[in-house]
Design an enzyme around this catalytic site. Structure first.
Site, PDB file in Angstrom:
ATOM      1  N   HIS A 124       0.814  -1.230   0.000  1.00 50.16           N
ATOM      2  CA  HIS A 124       0.000   0.000   0.000  1.00 50.16           C
ATOM      3  C   HIS A 124       0.845   1.277   0.000  1.00 50.16           C
ATOM      4  O   HIS A 124       0.320   2.365  -0.276  1.00 50.16           O
ATOM      5  CB  HIS A 124      -0.923   0.038   1.225  1.00 50.16           C
ATOM      6  N   ASP A 161      -2.526 -10.811  -2.370  1.00 50.35           N
ATOM      7  CA  ASP A 161      -3.060 -10.342  -1.089  1.00 50.35           C
ATOM      8  C   ASP A 161      -4.548 -10.036  -1.268  1.00 50.35           C
ATOM      9  O   ASP A 161      -5.007  -9.743  -2.378  1.00 50.35           O
ATOM     10  CB  ASP A 161      -2.313  -9.072  -0.663  1.00 50.35           C
ATOM     11  N   HIS A 163      -6.075  -7.441  -0.408  1.00 51.17           N
ATOM     12  CA  HIS A 163      -6.270  -6.035  -0.756  1.00 51.17           C
ATOM     13  C   HIS A 163      -5.555  -5.677  -2.060  1.00 51.17           C
ATOM     14  O   HIS A 163      -4.574  -6.307  -2.428  1.00 51.17           O
ATOM     15  CB  HIS A 163      -5.716  -5.138   0.354  1.00 51.17           C
ATOM     16  N   ASP A 248      -4.472 -12.870   3.726  1.00 49.24           N
ATOM     17  CA  ASP A 248      -5.673 -12.386   4.411  1.00 49.24           C
ATOM     18  C   ASP A 248      -6.948 -12.797   3.685  1.00 49.24           C
ATOM     19  O   ASP A 248      -8.051 -12.493   4.138  1.00 49.24           O
ATOM     20  CB  ASP A 248      -5.629 -10.864   4.649  1.00 49.24           C
TER      21      ASP A 248
HETATM   22 ZN   LIG Z   1      -4.004  -7.314   2.714  1.00 52.37          ZN
END
Ligand SMILES: [Zn+2]
Length: 342
Positions: A124, A161, A163, A248
């Protein structure tokens, strides 16, 4: 396969016990890798610190200095999600350097592939901002390093991931030298990653986003890898594959809403191993991103190592999700169409 594991105890010094991204993620994983005998099968590769110049190939120098300053003293919260502790800067510099060490070993051919078990995570982090638990973008720094210092021309980054890796996408959005491929729950944090985001200018077509509904599981992700990633890689012909390995999406994860199992993740990593063997002499480096189920994370990482080593089977004591999966046909069709893969 000769598989390396990169780890450094400094990664445990970046810690906030009540935060999901805490040191137990890695300490419990290392314990499991030792107890299960997986670690004994791996080459242990020391991490190194990323140089200021290596970080500055992705991040603004003023931002690097701000992170350094903010981590001194007792630490602080950078934003509502992202904390800094006194050792966080040192840990983040070595996290980025850990992925660099893995890339160096794989490109030098001293190992076939590698998994850098680093913290804090990175995908991120953008050029001048920390966010989403991430300080420096470990994988983007490694990709930039491979392009600049090893003169590669095509690096594939696969981000599985839960996200979307907005920072990694940002870093290479306008260039074809790195192809960013991401599967992620959508809509969800950080809000980016629509399939219509495909790159800009010379980078047009070199960002491939596969935004998936909450409730996507093993079958959906397998289809995305088989039907989208494989033809993308055939067309791109990468010289190195980097993976932002986040777990995740496991069905026990407290943050995510996906329904992957340990076996499901194994399929994804096995696919990456096969693609690397076919297209780039096996050169594959995984870097840890998310994964907040302390029950599932060590198992997912051990299973990923099994796949890197070339095993046929993995242990999945948690089994598959009990709920059914969301359909992904609409998304697959949209992504294939926008990227000319139909
Ligand atoms: Zn993540």
């Amino acid at each position: 396969m000769k598989t390396a594991c990169v780890y450094d105890p400094l990664y445990l010094e970046h810690d906030w016990p009540e935060h999901p991204e805490n040191k137990l993620r890695l300490s419990q994983t290392m314990k499991y890798l030792r107890d299960s005998g997986v670690l004994a099968r791996l080459e242990t590769l020391p991490a190194r610190d990323a140089s200021n110049e290596e970080l500055a190939a992705v991040h603004r120098p003023s931002y690097i200095a701000r992170i350094h300053a903010a981590a001194e003293g007792s630490g602080q919260w950078w934003d509502a999600d992202t904390y800094l502790r006194p050792h966080s800067y040192a840990a983040a510099v070595r996290a980025a350097g850990g992925v660099l060490a893995a890339v160096e070993a794989v490109l030098a051919g001293t190992v076939d592939n590698a998994f850098a078990l680093v913290r804090p995570p990175g995908h991120h982090a953008v050029a001048d901002q920390a966010m989403g638990f991430c300080l420096f973008n470990n994988v983007a720094v490694a990709a930039r390093y491979a392009l600049q210092h090893h003169h590669l021309e095509r690096v594939l980054i696969v981000d599985f991931d839960l996200h979307h890796g907005n920072g990694t996408q940002d870093a290479f959005y306008e260039e074809p030298q790195a192809l960013y491929f991401s599967t992620h729950q959508y809509p969800y944090y950080p809000g980016t990653g629509h399939w219509q985001e495909t790159g800009r200018g010379a980078g047009q077509g070199y960002t491939v986003n596969v935004p998936l509904p909450a409730g996507t599981g093993d079958v959906g992700l397998q289809r995305v890898f088989d039907e989208i990633l494989v033809p993308v890689v055939q067309r791109y012909q990468p010289q190195l594959i980097l993976a932002s390995a986040g777990y995740d999406g496991h069905w026990t994860d407290p943050i995510g809403g996906m329904r992957l199992s340990v076996s499901g993740y194994s399929y994804l990593v096995r696919t990456l191993v096969q693609l690397a063997v076919e297209f780039c002499a096996g050169r594959l480096v995984l870097a840890l991103e998310g994964g907040y189920s302390l029950q599932a994370l060590p198992l997912c990482i051990a299973a990923s190592f099994s796949m890197l080593l070339g095993d046929e089977q993995v242990q999945d004591p948690l089994g598959p999700a009990t709920q059914g999966e969301q359909a992904v046909d609409t998304v697959i069709q949209a992504v294939k169409k926008v990227h000319g893969l139909a």
